[in-house]
Design a protein around this motif. Structure first.
Motif, PDB file in Angstrom:
ATOM      1  N   SER A   4      -2.076   5.372   4.575  1.00 16.27           N
ATOM      2  CA  SER A   4      -3.175   5.520   5.911  1.00 16.27           C
ATOM      3  C   SER A   4      -3.940   6.990   5.582  1.00 16.27           C
ATOM      4  O   SER A   4      -5.201   7.133   5.992  1.00 16.27           O
ATOM      5  N   ARG A   5      -3.268   7.649   4.694  1.00 15.20           N
ATOM      6  CA  ARG A   5      -4.080   9.027   4.375  1.00 15.20           C
ATOM      7  C   ARG A   5      -5.403   8.941   3.368  1.00 15.20           C
ATOM      8  O   ARG A   5      -6.205   9.482   3.442  1.00 15.20           O
ATOM      9  N   ILE A   6      -5.013   7.909   2.444  1.00 11.89           N
ATOM     10  CA  ILE A   6      -6.120   7.670   1.427  1.00 11.89           C
ATOM     11  C   ILE A   6      -7.001   6.505   1.395  1.00 11.89           C
ATOM     12  O   ILE A   6      -7.774   6.087   0.472  1.00 11.89           O
ATOM     13  N   ARG A   7      -6.867   5.759   2.801  1.00  5.30           N
ATOM     14  CA  ARG A   7      -7.425   4.473   2.500  1.00  5.30           C
ATOM     15  C   ARG A   7      -8.840   4.179   2.442  1.00  5.30           C
ATOM     16  O   ARG A   7      -9.587   3.444   2.246  1.00  5.30           O
TER      17      ARG A   7
ATOM     18  N   TYR B  83       5.804  -8.312  -0.740  1.00  6.16           N
ATOM     19  CA  TYR B  83       5.981  -8.053   0.428  1.00  6.16           C
ATOM     20  C   TYR B  83       5.053  -6.698   0.607  1.00  6.16           C
ATOM     21  O   TYR B  83       5.437  -5.853   0.133  1.00  6.16           O
ATOM     22  N   VAL B  84       3.756  -6.999   0.911  1.00  2.29           N
ATOM     23  CA  VAL B  84       2.979  -5.910   1.060  1.00  2.29           C
ATOM     24  C   VAL B  84       2.226  -5.732   2.263  1.00  2.29           C
ATOM     25  O   VAL B  84       1.082  -5.439   2.470  1.00  2.29           O
ATOM     26  N   GLU B  85       2.849  -6.065   3.326  1.00  2.00           N
ATOM     27  CA  GLU B  85       2.285  -6.120   4.930  1.00  2.00           C
ATOM     28  C   GLU B  85       1.903  -4.707   5.162  1.00  2.00           C
ATOM     29  O   GLU B  85       1.339  -4.311   5.903  1.00  2.00           O
ATOM     30  N   TRP B  86       2.667  -3.739   4.587  1.00  2.00           N
ATOM     31  CA  TRP B  86       2.290  -2.324   4.811  1.00  2.00           C
ATOM     32  C   TRP B  86       1.006  -1.899   4.535  1.00  2.00           C
ATOM     33  O   TRP B  86       0.273  -0.985   5.062  1.00  2.00           O
ATOM     34  N   VAL B  87       0.381  -2.385   3.522  1.00  2.00           N
ATOM     35  CA  VAL B  87      -1.147  -2.245   3.235  1.00  2.00           C
ATOM     36  C   VAL B  87      -1.941  -2.673   4.291  1.00  2.00           C
ATOM     37  O   VAL B  87      -3.020  -1.942   4.850  1.00  2.00           O
ATOM     38  N   ASN B  88      -1.768  -3.939   5.075  1.00  2.29           N
ATOM     39  CA  ASN B  88      -2.538  -4.537   6.022  1.00  2.29           C
ATOM     40  C   ASN B  88      -2.456  -3.601   7.149  1.00  2.29           C
ATOM     41  O   ASN B  88      -3.337  -3.531   8.085  1.00  2.29           O
ATOM     42  N   GLU B  89      -1.186  -3.160   7.471  1.00  3.57           N
ATOM     43  CA  GLU B  89      -1.000  -2.317   8.740  1.00  3.57           C
ATOM     44  C   GLU B  89      -1.522  -0.711   8.532  1.00  3.57           C
ATOM     45  O   GLU B  89      -2.154  -0.322   9.397  1.00  3.57           O
ATOM     46  N   ALA B  90      -1.747  -0.427   7.094  1.00  3.53           N
ATOM     47  CA  ALA B  90      -2.576   0.911   6.927  1.00  3.53           C
ATOM     48  C   ALA B  90      -3.815   0.656   7.024  1.00  3.53           C
ATOM     49  O   ALA B  90      -4.594   1.499   7.725  1.00  3.53           O
ATOM     50  N   ASN B  91      -4.291  -0.279   6.931  1.00  2.00           N
ATOM     51  CA  ASN B  91      -5.641  -0.760   6.940  1.00  2.00           C
ATOM     52  C   ASN B  91      -5.970  -1.242   8.532  1.00  2.00           C
ATOM     53  O   ASN B  91      -7.075  -1.274   8.650  1.00  2.00           O
ATOM     54  N   GLU B  92      -4.871  -1.072   9.361  1.00  3.10           N
ATOM     55  CA  GLU B  92      -4.952  -1.635  10.502  1.00  3.10           C
ATOM     56  C   GLU B  92      -5.752  -3.074  10.789  1.00  3.10           C
ATOM     57  O   GLU B  92      -6.342  -3.474  11.872  1.00  3.10           O
ATOM     58  N   ASP B  93      -5.530  -3.860   9.824  1.00  2.58           N
ATOM     59  CA  ASP B  93      -5.574  -5.611   9.993  1.00  2.58           C
ATOM     60  C   ASP B  93      -4.578  -6.103  10.844  1.00  2.58           C
ATOM     61  O   ASP B  93      -4.102  -7.109  10.683  1.00  2.58           O
TER      62      ASP B  93
ATOM     63  N   LEU C 133      -1.895   8.531  13.682  1.00  4.60           N
ATOM     64  CA  LEU C 133      -1.040   9.999  13.829  1.00  4.60           C
ATOM     65  C   LEU C 133      -0.785  10.524  12.623  1.00  4.60           C
ATOM     66  O   LEU C 133      -1.341  11.698  12.467  1.00  4.60           O
ATOM     67  N   SER C 134      -0.967   9.652  11.641  1.00  2.00           N
ATOM     68  CA  SER C 134      -0.842  10.243  10.045  1.00  2.00           C
ATOM     69  C   SER C 134      -2.118  10.676   9.784  1.00  2.00           C
ATOM     70  O   SER C 134      -2.206  11.672   9.086  1.00  2.00           O
ATOM     71  N   TYR C 135      -3.353   9.936  10.314  1.00  2.00           N
ATOM     72  CA  TYR C 135      -4.345  10.340  10.019  1.00  2.00           C
ATOM     73  C   TYR C 135      -4.970  11.754  10.689  1.00  2.00           C
ATOM     74  O   TYR C 135      -5.540  12.647   9.807  1.00  2.00           O
ATOM     75  N   PHE C 136      -4.671  11.786  11.909  1.00  2.00           N
ATOM     76  CA  PHE C 136      -4.850  13.138  12.570  1.00  2.00           C
ATOM     77  C   PHE C 136      -3.950  14.278  11.962  1.00  2.00           C
ATOM     78  O   PHE C 136      -4.456  15.278  11.478  1.00  2.00           O
ATOM     79  N   SER C 137      -2.714  14.021  11.402  1.00  2.00           N
ATOM     80  CA  SER C 137      -1.834  15.098  10.985  1.00  2.00           C
ATOM     81  C   SER C 137      -2.306  15.386   9.583  1.00  2.00           C
ATOM     82  O   SER C 137      -2.479  16.732   9.389  1.00  2.00           O
TER      83      SER C 137
END
Length: 486
Positions: free
Chosen positions: A69-72, A130-140, A269-273
Motif C-alpha cells: 500500500s505504501r509503494i504501490r 495466495y496473492v490476494e494481498w496484492v489485489n487488496e493493496a491496489n484496492e481491486d 490508513l497506511s497511506y495517510f500514516s
C-alpha cells in the motif's frame, strides 16, 4: 490514483453479504447431512492443519498488504517486493508441507482423520499462489468480489452433487481444498499479468524480522480459539469440536460482514500514516470506528438473544448443545471487533508490531493457563473454553488501548459516548426478546419475529435520536436513488 473508498466498501460489503448468505445455506446443508461427528473430523483436522498453515503464510498477507500500500505507485519497487514475498512463500509453504506430513504420520496414521490431514497438506502447497494481498493493496475489490462469487457458486453446485450422507466427509474436505486452490490460482494469474517477476533484485533478509513479528500477532488465535479447538478434540471428542466450530462459524459470518469497514480502510490508513497526514488519518479512524460500532453492538447482542434457536435452525437438533457456545461467542465478538480496530488500524499501521506481539503473547499464555485450569477442575467444554478466551481477549483490548493512549499518543477515544451509545441502544433487545418469547411461536417463526422486531426497534432509536451514522447512510441512499432517477 486512489480509488473511491465508498466504492471499495460497497464491493467489500457485497462480497461479505454473499459470504453471509452462502454459508448459511451451504453450511446448514453440510452440518445436517454430515452430522456432528463426521463434520467434527474435518474441523479437527483443519485445526491441526492451521498450526502449520500459520508458518506457511508467514504473515505475508498482513505485511504485504501494508507495505504494498505504501509503494504501490512505484512499479519497480512493487515488482521487487512482490518477487521477494513470493520467494519467501515458496520456502515456507514447502517446509510447512513436509512438517505436516511428518506430524500426521507419527501422530495420526492409525486415526480416521489421517487421510483428511494428508489432503489438507496439499493446501499448504497451494498457498504459494495466495496473492490476494496484492489485489487488496491496489484496492481491486471489484475483481476480488466477482472472482470469489463465481468460484463459490461452482463450489456450491458440486457440494450438493457430491455430499449425500455422513460418510462423505472426505469429499467435503476435498471440495474445500479445491475451491481454495481455484481461488488462489485465478488471483495469481491476474496479478502476474500486471506485475513482472524480478528475481535479480529480490530481498529476503530485511523482511524476515517484521514478518516473524506479524506471524505472531496476526495468528493470535493459535493461543486462543485454535488452541480451544485442538484441546477439545484431544480431550473430549470431535462432536465437541463441531459444536465449538459451528458457533465460531456463525459468529464469523456476521463478524466478516461487519469487519468489511475495517479491512477496506487499512490501505488508506497506511497511506495517510506513511505520508505523515495525521489529520486525515485521525478523521478517517474516528468516522470508521463510529460506523463500525453502530453495527457491531446490535449484531452481537442480537446474536446473543437468538443463539439457542439459531443453532437448531442452522444445524438441526443434534447441534442444540452449541446454543450456549454461540451465546458466549456473541459476547466474545465485541472484544474481537474492538481489538481489530486497535491492533490493525492503529498499532499495526503505526508499525509497532513488536509491542503488539508482547501484549498478545501475555494474554495468549493467560488463556492457555485458563484452559489447563478448566481441565484440572473437570469443567472444560466448548462453552467454558470460549468464555475464558473472551476474558483473555478483553484484557488484551484494555492493554492495547492503554498503550495507544499512554505511549503512541494517538488522539482516539475508544470509550466515547459516540461509540458506547450503540451498546446501550442494543440492550433494548433483552426486554423485547423476553416478551416475545412468552408467545407460543414455533422455532422458525420465533427466530424471524425476534430479528425483525429487534432490528426495527434499533432503527427507530437511531431515527428519533437523529444518529450521525443513520443520517449518513440515509443521505448516501438518497443520493444513489437521485442518480438513478436522473
Amino acid at each position: 490514483m486512489q480509488k473511491s473508498l465508498a466504492k471499495n466498501i460497497f464491493y467489500k460489503v457485497i462480497l461479505n453479504i454473499f459470504n453471509l448468505i452462502l454459508p448459511i445455506i451451504v453450511g446448514s446443508y453440510a452440518y445436517r447431512t454430515l452430522g456432528d461427528t463426521s463434520i467434527g473430523k474435518v474441523q479437527f483436522s483443519e485445526s491441526i492443519y492451521n498450526f502449520f498453515f500459520i508458518f506457511a503464510v508467514f504473515g505475508i498477507y498482513q505485511y504485504g498488504l501494508r507495505e504494498m500500500s505504501r509503494i504501490r505507485d512505484d512499479k519497480e519497487k512493487v515488482s521487487q517486493f512482490f518477487t521477494s514475498m513470493l520467494s519467501i512463500s515458496i520456502i515456507t509453504s514447502i517446509v510447512s508441507l513436509i512438517g505436516l506430513l511428518v506430524f500426521a504420520y507419527f501422530g495420526y496414521s492409525d486415526n480416521d482423520i489421517y487421510p483428511i490431514l494428508i489432503l489438507y497438506g496439499t493446501n499448504l502447497f497451494f498457498n504459494i499462489f495466495y496473492v490476494e494481498w496484492v489485489n487488496e493493496a491496489n484496492e481491486d475489490y471489484d475483481f476480488i468480489t466477482i472472482k470469489t462469487v463465481i468460484i463459490r457458486l461452482i463450489y456450491v453446485v458440486f457440494l450438493f452433487l457430491l455430499i449425500k450422507g455422513s460418510d462423505d466427509y472426505f469429499q467435503y474436505a476435498l471440495l474445500l481444498i479445491l475451491s481454495t486452490f481455484l481461488n488462489n490460482i485465478v488471483s495469481f494469474i491476474y496479478v502476474k499479468r500486471r506485475i513482472k517477476l524480478n528475481f535479480k533484485a529480490i530481498t529476503i533478509k530485511e523482511h524476515l524480522k517484521p514478518l516473524i513479528i506479524v506471524v505472531i500477532f496476526s495468528n493470535a488465535n493459535i493461543l486462543f480459539t485454535q488452541l480451544d479447538r485442538f484441546m477439545l478434540g484431544e480431550t473430549i471428542n470431535t462432536a465437541a469440536v463441531s459444536y465449538y466450530v459451528l458457533a465460531q462459524n456463525m459468529m464469523g459470518i456476521i463478524n466478516a460482514l461487519i469487519i468489511s469497514v475495517i479491512q477496506v480502510t487499512i490501505p488508506r490508513l497506511s497511506y495517510f500514516s506513511g505520508n505523515d497526514d495525521d489529520e486525515s488519518y485521525i478523521a478517517l479512524l474516528k468516522n470508521i470506528s463510529r460506523v463500525y460500532f453502530a453495527f457491531l453492538f446490535p449484531a452481537s447482542i442480537g446474536m446473543l438473544v437468538v443463539s439457542d434457536i439459531t443453532v437448531i435452525i442452522y444445524g438441526g437438533r443434534s447441534f442444540e448443545p452449541a446454543g450456549i457456545v454461540l451465546a458466549v461467542f456473541a459476547i466474545y465478538m465485541i472484544s474481537l471487533g474492538t481489538e481489530s480496530i486497535l491492533s490493525n488500524q492503529i498499532i499495526y499501521v503505526k508499525k509497532k508490531e513488536n509491542i503488539l506481539v508482547r501484549l498478545i503473547f501475555i494474554c495468549g499464555i493467560l488463556n492457555v493457563g485458563f484452559n489447563f485450569l478448566l481441565l484440572y477442575l473437570d469443567i472444560f467444554s466448548p462453552a467454558t473454553a470460549i468464555f475464558t478466551t473472551a476474558i483473555a481477549n478483553y484484557l488484551l483490548v484494555l492493554l492495547e488501548y492503554y498503550y495507544i493512549r499512554k505511549h503512541l499518543k494517538v488522539k482516539y477515544t475508544l470509550f466515547s459516548f459516540g461509540n458506547v451509545k450503540y451498546l446501550l441502544y442494543s440492550l433494548i433487545f433483552l426486554p423485547i426478546t423476553y416478551v416475545i418469547r412468552l408467545l407460543d411461536l414455533n422455532t422458525f417463526v420465533l427466530f424471524v419475529v425476534l430479528i425483525v422486531v429487534n432490528i426495527g426497534a434499533y432503527a427507530l432509536i437511531l431515527f428519533f435520536t437523529k444518529d450521525e451514522v443513520y443520517l449518513l447512510i440515509s443521505r448516501k441512499l438518497k443520493e444513489k436513488l437521485l442518480r438513478k432517477t436522473h
